[in-house]
Write a protein that holds these residues in place. Structure first.
Motif, PDB file in Angstrom:
ATOM      1  N   VAL A  48       0.916  -1.321  -0.095  1.00 49.54           N
ATOM      2  CA  VAL A  48       0.103   0.073  -0.084  1.00 49.54           C
ATOM      3  C   VAL A  48       0.954   1.318  -0.023  1.00 49.54           C
ATOM      4  CG1 VAL A  48      -1.744   1.079   1.097  1.00 49.54           C
ATOM      5  CG2 VAL A  48      -1.994  -1.054   1.081  1.00 49.54           C
ATOM      6  N   ALA A  49       1.931   1.436   1.036  1.00 45.87           N
ATOM      7  CA  ALA A  49       2.514   2.484   1.044  1.00 45.87           C
ATOM      8  C   ALA A  49       3.860   2.417   1.941  1.00 45.87           C
ATOM      9  CB  ALA A  49       1.911   3.830   1.769  1.00 45.87           C
ATOM     10  N   SER A  50       4.810   3.044   1.672  1.00 45.05           N
ATOM     11  CA  SER A  50       5.925   3.119   2.604  1.00 45.05           C
ATOM     12  C   SER A  50       6.569   4.433   2.726  1.00 45.05           C
ATOM     13  CB  SER A  50       7.309   2.145   1.678  1.00 45.05           C
ATOM     14  OG  SER A  50       8.145   2.147   2.432  1.00 45.05           O
ATOM     15  N   ILE A  51       7.189   4.605   3.878  1.00 43.36           N
ATOM     16  CA  ILE A  51       7.555   5.674   4.435  1.00 43.36           C
ATOM     17  C   ILE A  51       9.201   5.707   4.952  1.00 43.36           C
ATOM     18  CG2 ILE A  51       6.769   5.646   6.565  1.00 43.36           C
ATOM     19  CD1 ILE A  51       6.034   8.917   6.352  1.00 43.36           C
ATOM     20  N   SER A  52      10.126   6.544   4.579  1.00 43.85           N
ATOM     21  CA  SER A  52      11.265   6.584   4.940  1.00 43.85           C
ATOM     22  C   SER A  52      11.644   6.959   6.713  1.00 43.85           C
ATOM     23  CB  SER A  52      12.309   7.627   4.134  1.00 43.85           C
ATOM     24  OG  SER A  52      11.863   8.919   4.407  1.00 43.85           O
ATOM     25  N   VAL A  53      12.761   6.764   7.182  1.00 41.65           N
ATOM     26  CA  VAL A  53      13.071   7.031   8.515  1.00 41.65           C
ATOM     27  C   VAL A  53      12.736   8.417   8.898  1.00 41.65           C
ATOM     28  CG1 VAL A  53      15.009   7.089  10.147  1.00 41.65           C
ATOM     29  CG2 VAL A  53      14.709   5.357   8.538  1.00 41.65           C
ATOM     30  N   SER A  54      13.069   9.475   8.024  1.00 41.88           N
ATOM     31  CA  SER A  54      13.042  10.728   8.195  1.00 41.88           C
ATOM     32  C   SER A  54      11.495  11.317   7.813  1.00 41.88           C
ATOM     33  CB  SER A  54      13.814  11.442   7.129  1.00 41.88           C
ATOM     34  OG  SER A  54      13.363  11.501   6.038  1.00 41.88           O
ATOM     35  N   GLY A  55      10.731  10.480   7.522  1.00 42.89           N
ATOM     36  CA  GLY A  55       9.321  10.695   6.946  1.00 42.89           C
ATOM     37  C   GLY A  55       9.403  11.513   5.468  1.00 42.89           C
ATOM     38  N   GLY A  56      10.500  12.094   5.031  1.00 38.85           N
ATOM     39  CA  GLY A  56      10.498  12.765   3.865  1.00 38.85           C
ATOM     40  C   GLY A  56      10.224  12.226   2.663  1.00 38.85           C
ATOM     41  N   ASN A  57      10.679  11.172   2.820  1.00 34.41           N
ATOM     42  CA  ASN A  57      10.174  10.019   1.408  1.00 34.41           C
ATOM     43  C   ASN A  57       9.162   9.397   1.697  1.00 34.41           C
ATOM     44  OD1 ASN A  57      12.214  11.469  -0.235  1.00 34.41           O
ATOM     45  ND2 ASN A  57      13.805  10.378   0.799  1.00 34.41           N
ATOM     46  N   ASN A  58       8.528   8.957   0.736  1.00 30.54           N
ATOM     47  CA  ASN A  58       7.336   7.975   0.846  1.00 30.54           C
ATOM     48  C   ASN A  58       7.141   7.371  -0.861  1.00 30.54           C
ATOM     49  OD1 ASN A  58       4.644   9.257  -0.314  1.00 30.54           O
ATOM     50  ND2 ASN A  58       5.450  10.852   1.089  1.00 30.54           N
ATOM     51  N   TRP A  59       6.407   6.303  -0.581  1.00 33.18           N
ATOM     52  CA  TRP A  59       6.042   5.686  -1.798  1.00 33.18           C
ATOM     53  C   TRP A  59       4.859   4.883  -1.715  1.00 33.18           C
ATOM     54  CZ3 TRP A  59       9.089   0.799  -4.163  1.00 33.18           C
ATOM     55  CH2 TRP A  59       8.657   0.410  -5.138  1.00 33.18           C
ATOM     56  N   LEU A  60       3.721   5.317  -2.699  1.00 36.77           N
ATOM     57  CA  LEU A  60       2.543   4.893  -2.822  1.00 36.77           C
ATOM     58  C   LEU A  60       2.350   3.703  -3.647  1.00 36.77           C
ATOM     59  CD1 LEU A  60       0.364   8.218  -2.014  1.00 36.77           C
ATOM     60  CD2 LEU A  60       1.054   6.489  -0.363  1.00 36.77           C
ATOM     61  N   GLY A  61       1.423   2.882  -3.287  1.00 40.48           N
ATOM     62  CA  GLY A  61       1.076   1.586  -4.272  1.00 40.48           C
ATOM     63  C   GLY A  61       0.151   2.375  -5.420  1.00 40.48           C
ATOM     64  N   GLY A  66      -3.533   9.087  -5.038  1.00 37.74           N
ATOM     65  CA  GLY A  66      -4.650  10.010  -5.130  1.00 37.74           C
ATOM     66  C   GLY A  66      -5.525   9.794  -3.986  1.00 37.74           C
ATOM     67  N   ARG A  67      -5.533   8.902  -3.142  1.00 31.82           N
ATOM     68  CA  ARG A  67      -6.590   8.689  -2.156  1.00 31.82           C
ATOM     69  C   ARG A  67      -6.121   8.517  -0.666  1.00 31.82           C
ATOM     70  NH1 ARG A  67      -9.771   4.413  -2.492  1.00 31.82           N
ATOM     71  NH2 ARG A  67      -8.367   3.126  -3.319  1.00 31.82           N
ATOM     72  N   PHE A  68      -4.747   7.963  -0.702  1.00 29.43           N
ATOM     73  CA  PHE A  68      -4.266   7.525   0.580  1.00 29.43           C
ATOM     74  C   PHE A  68      -2.867   8.435   1.094  1.00 29.43           C
ATOM     75  CE2 PHE A  68      -5.480   2.705   0.543  1.00 29.43           C
ATOM     76  CZ  PHE A  68      -7.023   3.246   0.469  1.00 29.43           C
ATOM     77  N   ALA A  69      -2.893   8.737   2.180  1.00 32.82           N
ATOM     78  CA  ALA A  69      -1.435   9.199   2.566  1.00 32.82           C
ATOM     79  C   ALA A  69      -0.881   8.693   3.568  1.00 32.82           C
ATOM     80  CB  ALA A  69      -1.657  10.862   2.846  1.00 32.82           C
ATOM     81  N   ILE A  70       0.625   8.723   3.627  1.00 33.27           N
ATOM     82  CA  ILE A  70       1.271   7.724   4.786  1.00 33.27           C
ATOM     83  C   ILE A  70       1.989   8.985   5.477  1.00 33.27           C
ATOM     84  CG2 ILE A  70       3.216   7.231   3.161  1.00 33.27           C
ATOM     85  CD1 ILE A  70       3.730   4.682   4.727  1.00 33.27           C
ATOM     86  N   SER A  71       2.038   8.903   6.695  1.00 34.81           N
ATOM     87  CA  SER A  71       3.070   9.712   7.612  1.00 34.81           C
ATOM     88  C   SER A  71       3.479   9.191   8.778  1.00 34.81           C
ATOM     89  CB  SER A  71       2.097  11.026   7.843  1.00 34.81           C
ATOM     90  OG  SER A  71       0.905  10.750   8.652  1.00 34.81           O
ATOM     91  N   LYS A  72       4.321   9.607   9.559  1.00 28.97           N
ATOM     92  CA  LYS A  72       4.696   9.400  10.766  1.00 28.97           C
ATOM     93  C   LYS A  72       4.913  10.207  11.818  1.00 28.97           C
ATOM     94  CE  LYS A  72       8.892   7.531  10.968  1.00 28.97           C
ATOM     95  NZ  LYS A  72      10.104   6.986  10.810  1.00 28.97           N
ATOM     96  N   ASP A  73       5.019  10.237  13.125  1.00 27.12           N
ATOM     97  CA  ASP A  73       5.329  10.811  14.234  1.00 27.12           C
ATOM     98  C   ASP A  73       6.555  10.451  14.915  1.00 27.12           C
ATOM     99  OD1 ASP A  73       5.664  12.239  16.645  1.00 27.12           O
ATOM    100  OD2 ASP A  73       3.481  12.906  16.690  1.00 27.12           O
ATOM    101  N   SER A  74       7.595  10.666  14.584  1.00 30.35           N
ATOM    102  CA  SER A  74       8.834   9.688  14.967  1.00 30.35           C
ATOM    103  C   SER A  74       8.643   9.923  16.602  1.00 30.35           C
ATOM    104  CB  SER A  74      10.105  10.634  14.428  1.00 30.35           C
ATOM    105  OG  SER A  74      10.109  10.268  13.022  1.00 30.35           O
ATOM    106  N   ALA A  75       8.252  11.140  17.362  1.00 25.97           N
ATOM    107  CA  ALA A  75       8.311  11.385  18.835  1.00 25.97           C
ATOM    108  C   ALA A  75       7.478  10.279  19.419  1.00 25.97           C
ATOM    109  CB  ALA A  75       7.910  12.707  19.024  1.00 25.97           C
ATOM    110  N   LYS A  76       6.381  10.042  18.699  1.00 20.07           N
ATOM    111  CA  LYS A  76       5.522   9.027  19.215  1.00 20.07           C
ATOM    112  C   LYS A  76       5.998   7.613  18.505  1.00 20.07           C
ATOM    113  CE  LYS A  76       1.808  12.270  19.704  1.00 20.07           C
ATOM    114  NZ  LYS A  76       0.136  12.490  19.418  1.00 20.07           N
ATOM    115  N   ASN A  77       6.894   7.486  17.759  1.00 18.85           N
ATOM    116  CA  ASN A  77       7.040   6.141  17.256  1.00 18.85           C
ATOM    117  C   ASN A  77       5.801   5.536  16.522  1.00 18.85           C
ATOM    118  OD1 ASN A  77       8.964   4.304  16.234  1.00 18.85           O
ATOM    119  ND2 ASN A  77       9.373   3.816  18.256  1.00 18.85           N
TER     120      ASN A  77
END
Length: 123
Positions: A48-61, A66-77
């Motif tokens: 579906v999707a992948s996100i880098s360690v920094s959160g700055g790069n991602n890849w959507l399947g 166009g419909r989904f978005a991946i994100s992360k909060d490193s502070a909350k892991n």
């Protein structure tokens, strides 16, 4: 021991939205990329999707573009998957995965997996 806990799944009507969360423990947020996969009965596990360690790069399947978005909060892991305009074809168990390298759609690159959360989209 790495543990990944997904949450946020449920039953929604087509066209609505859901946000999935994946909280990681036993693993620093800087360890490597994380990803979402999904699997429907009788089908292979799908990226579906992948996100880098920094959160700055991602890849959507293709199914997510166009419909989904991946994100992360490193502070909350914690990693998130915002799913908009859901369709019945999105019905699946959604899995969180964590690896030690960069973003990739290859399931075997992610040694750690959560138990999954069910998403059901009704017509």
């Amino acid at each position: 021991q790495v543990q990944l806990a997904e949450s946020g799944g449920g039953l929604v009507e087509a066209g609505n939205s859901l946000e999935l969360s994946c909280e990681a423990s036993g693993r620093p947020s800087s360890s490597g990329a994380m990803a979402w996969f999904r699997q429907s009965p009788g089908k292979e596990r799908e990226f579906v999707a992948s996100i880098s360690v920094s959160g700055g790069n991602n890849w959507l399947g293709d199914s997510a573009k166009g419909r989904f978005a991946i994100s992360k909060d490193s502070a909350k892991n914690t990693m998130y998957l915002q799913m908009n305009n859901l369709k019945p074809d999105d019905t699946a168990v959604y899995y969180c995965a964590a690896g030690a390298g960069g973003i990739t759609a290859t399931p075997t690159a992610y040694p750690s997996w959560g138990q999954g959360t069910q998403v059901t989209v009704a017509t």
